[in-house]
Design a protein around this motif. Sequence first.
Motif, short mmCIF file in Angstrom:
data_model
loop_
_atom_site.label_atom_id
_atom_site.label_comp_id
_atom_site.label_asym_id
_atom_site.label_seq_id
_atom_site.Cartn_x
_atom_site.Cartn_y
_atom_site.Cartn_z
N GLN A 188 0.81 -1.21 0.00
CA GLN A 188 0.00 0.00 0.00
C GLN A 188 0.85 1.27 0.00
OE1 GLN A 188 -2.14 -1.07 3.63
NE2 GLN A 188 -4.05 -0.92 2.46
N PRO B 117 3.36 2.58 -1.92
CA PRO B 117 3.51 3.42 -3.12
C PRO B 117 2.27 4.26 -3.43
CG PRO B 117 4.36 1.22 -3.53
CD PRO B 117 3.67 1.17 -2.21
N GLU B 118 1.08 3.68 -3.32
CA GLU B 118 -0.15 4.41 -3.62
C GLU B 118 -0.37 5.55 -2.62
OE1 GLU B 118 -4.95 3.66 -3.93
OE2 GLU B 118 -3.60 1.94 -3.85
N LEU C 240 1.92 7.01 -0.76
CA LEU C 240 2.99 7.97 -0.93
C LEU C 240 2.69 8.91 -2.10
CD1 LEU C 240 5.72 8.94 0.04
CD2 LEU C 240 6.78 7.22 -1.43
N ASP C 241 2.19 8.36 -3.20
CA ASP C 241 1.80 9.22 -4.34
C ASP C 241 0.73 10.22 -3.93
OD1 ASP C 241 3.59 8.08 -6.11
OD2 ASP C 241 2.10 6.70 -6.96
N ASP C 242 -0.24 9.77 -3.16
CA ASP C 242 -1.31 10.66 -2.72
C ASP C 242 -0.79 11.76 -1.81
OD1 ASP C 242 -4.07 11.38 -2.71
OD2 ASP C 242 -4.23 10.54 -0.69
N ARG D 104 2.26 12.97 -1.69
CA ARG D 104 3.10 13.88 -2.48
C ARG D 104 2.28 14.92 -3.23
NH1 ARG D 104 7.05 9.17 -4.61
NH2 ARG D 104 8.65 9.37 -3.01
N ARG D 105 1.05 14.58 -3.62
CA ARG D 105 0.20 15.54 -4.32
C ARG D 105 -0.21 16.71 -3.41
NH1 ARG D 105 -1.91 10.86 -6.94
NH2 ARG D 105 -3.54 10.60 -5.40
N HIS D 106 -0.12 16.50 -2.11
CA HIS D 106 -0.51 17.54 -1.15
C HIS D 106 0.66 18.41 -0.69
CE1 HIS D 106 -4.60 16.07 -0.68
NE2 HIS D 106 -4.09 14.86 -0.72
#
Length: 68
Positions: A19, A21-22, A24-26, A28-30
């Motif tokens: 879980q 990577p998903e 972490l991507d979310d 990073r968007r913030h």
Amino acid sequence: MSAERDELMRLVQGLADDQVPEVLDDVRRHLRPVRDKPWPPRWFGSAEGDGTAVGARSEELLAEGFGR
């Protein structure tokens, strides 16, 4: 550390490895890069004097809980 930050840390520690990577991507968007923050900040050096008065009282200020 705030209660919200503590909770975030607990939740992150509880994530399954697949879980990460998903999530972490979310996250990073913030975030915005640190380089977007100007240095020094506009208020830096705005007080009168050369800071020696505060420096001379540093132990006293820290003992009173300054910075917590």
